[in-house]
Every structure is written in structure tokens, then in C-alpha cells.
Scaffold this motif. Structure first.
Motif, mmCIF file in Angstrom:
data_model
loop_
_atom_site.group_PDB
_atom_site.id
_atom_site.type_symbol
_atom_site.label_atom_id
_atom_site.label_comp_id
_atom_site.label_asym_id
_atom_site.label_seq_id
_atom_site.Cartn_x
_atom_site.Cartn_y
_atom_site.Cartn_z
ATOM 1 N N GLY A 1 -11.188 -1.909 -10.887
ATOM 2 C CA GLY A 1 -11.920 -2.335 -9.981
ATOM 3 C C GLY A 1 -13.185 -2.194 -9.743
ATOM 4 O O GLY A 1 -13.825 -2.468 -8.967
ATOM 5 N N SER A 2 -12.992 -0.015 -9.815
ATOM 6 C CA SER A 2 -14.033 0.711 -9.321
ATOM 7 C C SER A 2 -14.646 0.581 -7.777
ATOM 8 O O SER A 2 -14.711 0.859 -7.524
ATOM 9 C CB SER A 2 -15.655 0.043 -10.126
ATOM 10 O OG SER A 2 -15.521 -0.149 -11.500
ATOM 11 N N LEU B 1 -7.986 -2.705 0.364
ATOM 12 C CA LEU B 1 -8.162 -3.851 -0.362
ATOM 13 C C LEU B 1 -7.762 -3.908 -1.365
ATOM 14 O O LEU B 1 -7.488 -5.384 -1.720
ATOM 15 C CB LEU B 1 -9.374 -3.789 -0.675
ATOM 16 C CG LEU B 1 -10.462 -3.909 0.630
ATOM 17 C CD1 LEU B 1 -12.010 -3.517 0.258
ATOM 18 C CD2 LEU B 1 -10.743 -5.219 1.464
ATOM 19 N N ALA B 2 -7.120 -3.021 -2.345
ATOM 20 C CA ALA B 2 -5.447 -2.621 -3.398
ATOM 21 C C ALA B 2 -5.016 -3.903 -3.201
ATOM 22 O O ALA B 2 -4.643 -4.845 -3.941
ATOM 23 C CB ALA B 2 -6.345 -1.498 -3.809
ATOM 24 N N ALA B 3 -4.329 -3.151 -2.036
ATOM 25 C CA ALA B 3 -2.835 -3.856 -1.881
ATOM 26 C C ALA B 3 -3.287 -5.088 -1.883
ATOM 27 O O ALA B 3 -2.034 -5.970 -2.113
ATOM 28 C CB ALA B 3 -2.439 -3.288 -0.852
ATOM 29 N N LEU B 4 -3.986 -5.604 -0.754
ATOM 30 C CA LEU B 4 -4.400 -6.956 -0.375
ATOM 31 C C LEU B 4 -4.805 -7.887 -1.833
ATOM 32 O O LEU B 4 -4.256 -8.957 -2.013
ATOM 33 C CB LEU B 4 -5.800 -6.713 0.718
ATOM 34 C CG LEU B 4 -6.026 -8.839 0.655
ATOM 35 C CD1 LEU B 4 -5.131 -9.720 1.696
ATOM 36 C CD2 LEU B 4 -7.574 -8.225 1.219
ATOM 37 N N ALA B 5 -5.187 -7.316 -2.809
ATOM 38 C CA ALA B 5 -5.252 -8.166 -4.220
ATOM 39 C C ALA B 5 -4.410 -7.876 -4.380
ATOM 40 O O ALA B 5 -4.108 -8.991 -5.204
ATOM 41 C CB ALA B 5 -6.443 -7.071 -4.800
ATOM 42 N N ILE B 6 -3.210 -7.190 -5.405
ATOM 43 C CA ILE B 6 -2.163 -7.442 -5.506
ATOM 44 C C ILE B 6 -1.193 -8.181 -4.730
ATOM 45 O O ILE B 6 -0.549 -9.038 -5.470
ATOM 46 C CB ILE B 6 -1.514 -5.905 -5.234
ATOM 47 C CG1 ILE B 6 -2.269 -5.107 -6.093
ATOM 48 C CG2 ILE B 6 0.443 -6.053 -6.102
ATOM 49 C CD1 ILE B 6 -1.122 -3.442 -6.137
ATOM 50 N N LYS B 7 -1.237 -8.488 -3.558
ATOM 51 C CA LYS B 7 -0.840 -9.529 -2.739
ATOM 52 C C LYS B 7 -1.035 -10.856 -3.349
ATOM 53 O O LYS B 7 -0.827 -11.960 -3.224
ATOM 54 C CB LYS B 7 -0.664 -9.629 -1.578
ATOM 55 C CG LYS B 7 -0.045 -10.384 -0.942
ATOM 56 C CD LYS B 7 0.245 -10.060 0.662
ATOM 57 C CE LYS B 7 0.886 -11.589 1.332
ATOM 58 N NZ LYS B 7 1.003 -11.232 2.892
ATOM 59 N N GLN B 8 -2.471 -11.035 -2.802
ATOM 60 C CA GLN B 8 -3.286 -12.890 -4.065
ATOM 61 C C GLN B 8 -2.594 -12.822 -4.901
ATOM 62 O O GLN B 8 -2.495 -13.986 -5.488
ATOM 63 C CB GLN B 8 -4.752 -11.937 -3.059
ATOM 64 C CG GLN B 8 -5.514 -13.215 -2.922
ATOM 65 C CD GLN B 8 -6.442 -13.642 -3.429
ATOM 66 O OE1 GLN B 8 -7.291 -12.954 -2.100
ATOM 67 N NE2 GLN B 8 -7.147 -13.754 -3.915
ATOM 68 N N LEU C 1 -10.745 -8.082 -7.048
ATOM 69 C CA LEU C 1 -11.978 -6.409 -6.416
ATOM 70 C C LEU C 1 -12.676 -6.088 -6.908
ATOM 71 O O LEU C 1 -13.938 -5.908 -6.095
ATOM 72 C CB LEU C 1 -10.555 -5.110 -6.282
ATOM 73 C CG LEU C 1 -11.168 -3.739 -5.788
ATOM 74 C CD1 LEU C 1 -10.594 -4.076 -4.199
ATOM 75 C CD2 LEU C 1 -10.218 -2.930 -6.055
ATOM 76 N N ARG C 2 -13.663 -6.249 -8.653
ATOM 77 C CA ARG C 2 -14.587 -5.503 -8.972
ATOM 78 C C ARG C 2 -15.441 -7.269 -8.544
ATOM 79 O O ARG C 2 -16.634 -6.635 -8.054
ATOM 80 C CB ARG C 2 -14.078 -6.481 -10.201
ATOM 81 C CG ARG C 2 -13.719 -5.085 -11.262
ATOM 82 C CD ARG C 2 -14.371 -4.967 -12.519
ATOM 83 N NE ARG C 2 -13.710 -3.996 -12.914
ATOM 84 C CZ ARG C 2 -14.300 -4.157 -14.497
ATOM 85 N NH1 ARG C 2 -14.468 -4.868 -14.684
ATOM 86 N NH2 ARG C 2 -13.059 -2.968 -15.054
ATOM 87 N N ARG D 1 0.732 -1.057 -0.050
ATOM 88 C CA ARG D 1 0.069 0.160 -0.019
ATOM 89 C C ARG D 1 0.957 1.325 0.101
ATOM 90 O O ARG D 1 0.438 2.293 -0.805
ATOM 91 C CB ARG D 1 -1.459 -0.375 0.888
ATOM 92 C CG ARG D 1 -1.854 1.219 1.757
ATOM 93 C CD ARG D 1 -2.421 0.853 2.632
ATOM 94 N NE ARG D 1 -3.250 2.047 2.458
ATOM 95 C CZ ARG D 1 -3.914 2.508 3.760
ATOM 96 N NH1 ARG D 1 -4.648 1.256 4.618
ATOM 97 N NH2 ARG D 1 -4.537 3.797 3.990
ATOM 98 N N GLU D 2 2.412 1.683 1.077
ATOM 99 C CA GLU D 2 2.707 2.565 0.935
ATOM 100 C C GLU D 2 3.690 2.670 -0.118
ATOM 101 O O GLU D 2 4.823 3.762 -0.727
ATOM 102 C CB GLU D 2 3.287 2.164 2.047
ATOM 103 C CG GLU D 2 2.377 2.964 3.529
ATOM 104 C CD GLU D 2 1.932 3.910 3.206
ATOM 105 O OE1 GLU D 2 1.918 4.462 3.202
ATOM 106 O OE2 GLU D 2 0.195 3.451 3.829
ATOM 107 N N GLN D 3 4.072 1.719 -0.362
ATOM 108 C CA GLN D 3 5.473 1.226 -1.194
ATOM 109 C C GLN D 3 5.082 0.631 -3.020
ATOM 110 O O GLN D 3 6.143 1.206 -3.248
ATOM 111 C CB GLN D 3 6.918 0.468 -1.149
ATOM 112 C CG GLN D 3 7.367 0.928 0.330
ATOM 113 C CD GLN D 3 7.644 0.317 0.791
ATOM 114 O OE1 GLN D 3 9.248 -0.169 -0.349
ATOM 115 N NE2 GLN D 3 8.195 -0.164 2.545
#
Length: 378
Positions: free
Chosen positions: A52-53, A59-66, A78-79, A38-40
Motif C-alpha cells: 500500500g506504500s 491504518l493498515a490494521a484498519l484497512a484489514i478490518k474494513q 490504503l493506497r 495490529r498487534e496479533q
């Protein structure tokens, strides 16, 4: 699913376990946290939120990790989550002139109201790998960190933080009547909601802009590039690009007024394009518009270029390029739909292929057989 494979369910569960291992990587390396992403990795987070709207950095950072860094997969995740969320209502339209600007530039005027603010950008960096980043240990120098915190409010004070609005650059052209007017009328219909209704044609500009905001950045970048190479009647200038934070308000019927419910970061782009005019309209400048969550200049610029190209019909221009075709552009810009349609080819098509195989064998047999034999068979 590959249910036709023997032991398919067990194979799929094993695939999930392998996916978890592949995502984690070498366990001797510290795991990447959602907070770190999220920060970097804020630019990646901004793209996932926009397409992802959902404006939620965590949540966006979580989705990137997953998704192990696969941004299209993260957008899909995310969608999918978005569909589970309740709808409480709609926020009021934001006035970006009141944005607390962190970056604001114009390629059309050197001196603009409020001044140009370079902010944080890669525009003036040399594209050389910084090997010093390999030496970063991640250890925090508490004293240096404290000094940085003390200096931050003065060094990073956003423009417009005083509450004074920062007029748009296109207002300079507007004063002379040199650019088209885009004043909403009282009888204008309510804009549709593409996140709740399927895309249908003909699509008005409100729907088109929603579609482009959710559209794949790479696709829009390629199409925006095409408009500059002659595949549309377009000669663009970056009228203004601004990035910053802005308050979001929602009307509460119980109070009879709008109340602030939060603050979001936005990137806005207004492209200024030449227009030769028509029988009823004198030569003037027209606009293309782009808006994205977070710091996403490339996406907002590409969106603005494509938006202007799609307005060719309403401006009486000759439509001679795919970039001006509303149905073509909107139907193929969504990376979630495109990814699903392409990746469904990985699913079993055994029956379909066997029928194709038998047809090709029969046609080849007829092709190699003597002419008389074919006539007798017919």
C-alpha cells in the motif's frame, strides 16, 4: 456501478448494509478491534503497508478490518487514502547496517560479522495446527504479564542496539572483489517516484525496485519460484536476510541538518547469484535486492529473486524467459491494477455482448446455409 438495474441506487445502498453485516459476522462473538489486528496479525499488516506504500500500522490494521481480511482490498484502501496525504518532503536514505536487528541470518556463511540471530520465525516449527490456541480465553494474567514485561528488555534485546553497525554479509565477498560493486556515483540521476508518476518504459532499477516493493507478494513468489526452476539464468543463495528497526531522518533546511522523525521496521534481503562473466567482466557474483516494511521475509526474498532476473539485459545474459522481461513483469505485478482489471468484468457489458451475440448468430447462420446461398448473399 449497476445503475442500469431498476432501483439501482437503493440496491447499492442495501448492498453496503449487507456488507457491514457480513463483515461484523455473528454479533454474539466479540468484535475484532483494530488494536488486536495490529498487534496479533503483524505479518498481514506488514504486507498491506508494503504494497500500500504507507508505513502506518494502525491504518493498515484498519484497512484489514474494513476489508474483512481481504488483503488486496485492504491494500487498495490504503493506497486510495495515500493519495489524500500531503507531501512534506523526502527522508534521507536509511543505512540498514545500523539496524537494531531482531532477526538476521545468512545461508552463505556460517560465521558472519555480528553473528546469526534466529529471532522469531516459523522456519523451525512443525506445520501442525496448535489446538491449544482454541482454548485461549483472552483473559490477562496481570502477574504473569508483569513478569513478562520485566524480562522482555533482556530477552528481546535487539542486536545492534548498542549503536555499533552490523556489516552486511556480502562485505566478506566484497573484500576479495568477488561480488559486483554497487557504489552510487555523484552524477547519478535522482530516482523517480512511482507513487506520483505513472510507470514508463524503459524503467531503470530504482523504478523497478519500487514497483516490485509495491507488487503482489503471490505474483512475485510465483515468479521468484520460476527463476529457480530454469526460467532465468539464476542460481541464488540467500546472502543475508535481516529484520529489525531503524531510525528515519529528514533534512530540515531551517536547521541545516537531518533530524530523526521516527523509527520503522524493515526486512531486507540480499541474494547472491552466480555470473559466468562476459568478454569485459570476469566471473563474479551478482546481487538481487529486496526490501519491505515490517516482518516480510517471503516478500523480500521473492523481490530479490525477481530483481536479479530483471537485470539479465544489463549483465549481457540471453533473455529467454518472461521472468526476465521488464515490461511483462512490472506491468503485471501490481495487485491493485490487476484486481481492478479483472473485477471490471463484473460491470455491465450489455451493449458489447449484444453486438457479439448478433455477430455469432450471423456467422452460425452463414455456416449452416448451403454453399450456393452464401455465394448469392456475398
Amino acid at each position: 456501478m449497476y445503475v442500469a438495474v431498476k432501483g439501482g441506487e437503493r440496491a447499492i445502498e442495501a448492498s453496503w448494509r449487507l456488507l457491514d453485516q457480513a463483515r461484523r459476522g455473528d454479533t454474539r462473538v466479540p468484535e475484532l478491534s483494530v488494536a488486536q489486528i495490529r498487534e496479533q496479525m503483524r505479518l498481514a499488516v506488514a504486507r498491506v503497508m508494503t504494497e500500500g506504500s504507507v508505513y502506518d500500522e494502525e491504518l493498515a490494521a484498519l484497512a484489514i478490518k474494513q476489508a474483512a481480511g481481504d488483503l488486496v482490498e485492504a491494500i487498495f484502501l490504503l493506497r486510495a487514502y495515500r493519495t489524500t496525504l500531503p507531501r512534506f518532503g523526502y527522508t534521507e536514505p536509511v543505512e540498514t547496517e545500523h539496524m537494531q536487528v531482531q532477526r538476521r541470518i545468512s545461508a552463505t556463511f556460517k560465521d558472519v560479522p555480528g553473528g546469526q540471530v534466529l529471532g522469531a520465525t516459523y522456519d523451525y516449527t512443525q506445520r501442525l495446527l496448535d489446538f491449544a490456541l482454541l482454548a485461549e480465553s483472552g483473559e490477562v494474567d496481570e502477574e504473569a504479564d508483569k513478569e513478562a514485561d520485566d524480562d522482555a528488555p533482556r530477552a528481546a534485546r535487539p542486536a545492534g542496539a548498542t549503536g555499533e553497525p552490523m556489516p552486511r554479509v556480502v562485505s566478506l565477498l566484497d573484500k576479495e572483489g568477488l561480488i559486483e560493486q554497487e557504489t552510487p556515483t555523484l552524477d547519478a540521476p535522482e530516482p523517480g517516484d512511482l507513487s506520483r508518476e505513472p510507470l514508463a518504459f524503459p524503467a531503470d532499477r530504482t523504478i523497478r525496485l519500487q514497483n516490485l516493493a509495491r507488487g503482489d507478494e503471490g505474483f512475485l513468489l510465483a515468479m521468484g519460484y520460476a527463476t529457480q526452476r530454469g526460467y532465468a539464468h539464476s542460481h541464488p543463495f540467500a546472502g543475508e536476510i535481516r529484520f529489525g528497526s531503524i531510525s528515519v531522518e529528514m533534512m530540515l533546511d531551517e536547521l541545516g541538518e537531518a533530524v530523526e522523525i521516527g523509527e520503522i521496521e524493515l526486512t531486507e534481503c540480499q541474494m547472491v547469484n552466480q555470473f559466468a562473466g562476459s568478454k569485459d567482466v570476469p566471473p563474479t557474483f551478482t546481487q538481487g535486492y529486496g526490501l519491505a516494511f515490517g516482518h516480510a521475509e517471503r516478500k523480500a526474498m521473492a523481490m530479490a529473486l525477481v530483481d536479479r532476473a530483471l537485470r539479465g539485459g544489463e549483465l549481457g545474459e540471453t533473455l529467454a524467459s518472461p521472468t526476465q522481461g521488464i515490461e511483462f513483469m512490472l506491468s503485471h505485478s501490481d495487485n491493485v491494477e490487476a484486481s481492478g482489471f479483472v473485477q471490471h468484468l463484473k460491470l455491465p457489458h450489455y451493449v458489447d455482448f449484444q453486438s457479439e451475440l448478433e455477430l455469432v448468430r450471423r456467422l452460425r447462420a452463414q455456416h449452416h446455409s448451403p454453399p450456393g446461398q452464401n455465394e448469392e448473399a456475398a
